[in-house]
Motif scaffolding. Structure first.
Motif, PDB file in Angstrom:
ATOM      1  N   ARG A   1      -3.159  -9.705  -6.421  1.00 17.27           N
ATOM      2  CA  ARG A   1      -4.018  -9.845  -5.243  1.00 17.27           C
ATOM      3  C   ARG A   1      -3.302 -10.453  -4.033  1.00 17.27           C
ATOM      4  O   ARG A   1      -3.887 -10.547  -2.967  1.00 17.27           O
ATOM      5  N   LYS A   2      -2.039 -10.878  -4.200  1.00 16.59           N
ATOM      6  CA  LYS A   2      -1.326 -11.529  -3.102  1.00 16.59           C
ATOM      7  C   LYS A   2      -1.181 -10.619  -1.882  1.00 16.59           C
ATOM      8  O   LYS A   2      -1.406 -11.052  -0.761  1.00 16.59           O
ATOM      9  N   ASP A   3      -0.777  -9.366  -2.111  1.00 15.56           N
ATOM     10  CA  ASP A   3      -0.633  -8.437  -0.984  1.00 15.56           C
ATOM     11  C   ASP A   3      -1.943  -8.304  -0.222  1.00 15.56           C
ATOM     12  O   ASP A   3      -1.967  -8.346   1.009  1.00 15.56           O
ATOM     13  N   GLU A   4      -3.018  -8.143  -0.976  1.00 14.50           N
ATOM     14  CA  GLU A   4      -4.348  -7.983  -0.376  1.00 14.50           C
ATOM     15  C   GLU A   4      -4.741  -9.229   0.430  1.00 14.50           C
ATOM     16  O   GLU A   4      -5.227  -9.123   1.555  1.00 14.50           O
ATOM     17  N   LYS A   5      -4.513 -10.405  -0.131  1.00 13.89           N
ATOM     18  CA  LYS A   5      -4.901 -11.654   0.524  1.00 13.89           C
ATOM     19  C   LYS A   5      -4.057 -11.900   1.776  1.00 13.89           C
ATOM     20  O   LYS A   5      -4.593 -12.280   2.823  1.00 13.89           O
TER      21      LYS A   5
END
Length: 177
Positions: free
Chosen positions: A156-160
């Motif tokens: 989820r890092k890219d999304e966040k």
């Protein structure tokens, strides 16, 4: 009957439009932002940021995509230099629920007799600052910041990070009032 069909769609729209990132920006009111068309990254400023190289790459990629989608082009002789820095802190929430008999406690039944329950939750919260600098004058002309809950989940890092960057850069260039 139509109300019941529309209600779930409306609820989905409202939930999807909620963002967990709070943003703010500030800028030099004497600057005309219309001539700026090209950008590059300010490497010395970015190198000072105390985050992993992988997260730096994620932020750079997201800024690049967002600025390009706004019509700016990356250039070796830019009008703007873009830098960023971050701050991270641990948030601690303590919630205590008391019930029982006696002065100051209120009335009611409590399975723990006179005590209550205390719940402690911890989570990382961070702030991303994006600085936009006039490349010729070497002056800061705009700064945006986004604050929100971080994730350690690599999926989820890219999304966040993309959420942080796009929400911050929605405010650039500033609209004259």
């Amino acid at each position: 009957m139509k109300t019941f069909k529309i209600l779930p769609l409306l609820l989905l729209f409202v939930l999807a439009s909620c963002s967990t990132v709070k943003v703010n920006s500030d800028y030099d009111k004497n600057v005309d932002f219309s001539p700026y068309k090209t950008f590059a990254f300010h490497k010395t400023g970015i190198d000072k940021s105390e985050i992993s190289d992988l997260d730096k790459k994620r932020i750079l990629r997201s800024i690049d995509q967002t600025m390009t989608s706004k019509g700016f082009t990356k250039n070796d002789n830019p009008d703007l230099l873009i830098s960023f820095f971050t701050k991270e802190r641990e948030q601690v929430n303590v919630n205590q629920y008391n019930a029982g008999w006696g002065y100051g406690w209120g009335w009611g039944w409590n399975p723990y007799l006179w005590g209550g329950n205390t719940y402690v939750s911890r989570y990382p919260e961070g702030t991303l600052y994006i600085d936009i600098i006039d490349a010729k004058k070497k002056e800061l002309i705009w700064q945006g910041e986004g604050e929100g809950i971080l994730t350690k989940d690599t999926e989820r890092k890219d999304e966040k990070i993309n959420e942080f960057v796009t929400k911050i850069l929605e405010q650039y260039p500033p609209k004259k009032k």
